[in-house]
Design an enzyme around this catalytic site. Structure first.
Site, PDB file in Angstrom:
ATOM      1  N   VAL A  28      -3.381 -12.389  30.516  1.00 15.93           N
ATOM      2  CA  VAL A  28      -2.977 -11.897  29.205  1.00 15.93           C
ATOM      3  C   VAL A  28      -2.770 -13.129  28.341  1.00 15.93           C
ATOM      4  CG1 VAL A  28      -1.138 -10.763  27.900  1.00 15.93           C
ATOM      5  CG2 VAL A  28      -1.832  -9.840  30.114  1.00 15.93           C
ATOM      6  N   CYS A  29      -3.191 -13.073  27.083  1.00 16.42           N
ATOM      7  CA  CYS A  29      -2.942 -14.159  26.135  1.00 16.42           C
ATOM      8  C   CYS A  29      -2.456 -13.526  24.846  1.00 16.42           C
ATOM      9  CB  CYS A  29      -4.210 -14.974  25.900  1.00 16.42           C
ATOM     10  SG  CYS A  29      -3.948 -16.368  24.775  1.00 16.42           S
ATOM     11  N   CYS A  30      -1.336 -14.023  24.338  1.00 18.65           N
ATOM     12  CA  CYS A  30      -0.808 -13.455  23.108  1.00 18.65           C
ATOM     13  C   CYS A  30      -0.151 -14.537  22.260  1.00 18.65           C
ATOM     14  CB  CYS A  30       0.175 -12.330  23.404  1.00 18.65           C
ATOM     15  SG  CYS A  30       1.572 -12.813  24.418  1.00 18.65           S
TER      16      CYS A  30
ATOM     17  N   VAL B 140      -0.504 -16.269  29.064  1.00 21.64           N
ATOM     18  CA  VAL B 140      -0.553 -17.436  28.197  1.00 21.64           C
ATOM     19  C   VAL B 140       0.071 -17.053  26.862  1.00 21.64           C
ATOM     20  CG1 VAL B 140      -2.041 -19.126  27.054  1.00 21.64           C
ATOM     21  CG2 VAL B 140      -2.672 -18.229  29.315  1.00 21.64           C
TER      22      VAL B 140
END
Length: 127
Positions: A104-106, A77
């Site tokens: 994964v979110c960044c 994301v």
């Protein structure tokens, strides 16, 4: 053997890439932004409306391949504002619960077309 797929129901790609690439039972879904398939325009509203559109687009693309959100084993994301993390999680939960994929979110500085969110996914057939 690599098989490329371009959605017929979801939004068209905004560059020279396939919507998905399948290798064996693994499906790699390109990053999906909140474009409305019927118009090609960015979904109106804030991050909540854009998140729902991205998740609907992802669901539609997977459906064309005979897959569901439960087929997804990993997502990435991308948000233009990590302060939106909680609001995105609330909506994301409604599409993936109770079998959440790895994620994964960044935060990124910009996304195509001025989107506030983009999600890419890896799915497995017969997962």
């Amino acid at each position: 053997m690599k098989e490329c797929f371009n959605t017929r129901k979801g939004p068209a790609a905004v560059g020279p890439y396939s919507t998905c690439v399948t290798v064996g039972d693994t499906v790699y879904v390109s990053g999906t932004i909140p474009l409305v398939p019927e118009t090609g325009a960015l979904a109106e509203g804030g991050v909540e409306e854009q998140t729902v559109q991205v998740l609907k687009n992802l669901q539609m693309i997977l459906g064309e391949l005979g897959l569901t959100m439960n087929s997804v084993v990993k997502t990435t994301v991308y948000l233009t504002n990590l302060d939106d993390f909680g609001r995105v999680n609330t909506l994301y939960d409604g599409y993936f619960a109770p079998n959440y994929p790895a994620r994964v979110c960044c935060e990124v500085s910009r996304l195509p077309k001025g989107a506030q969110i983009e999600i890419e996914a890896i799915a497995v057939k017969n997962a």
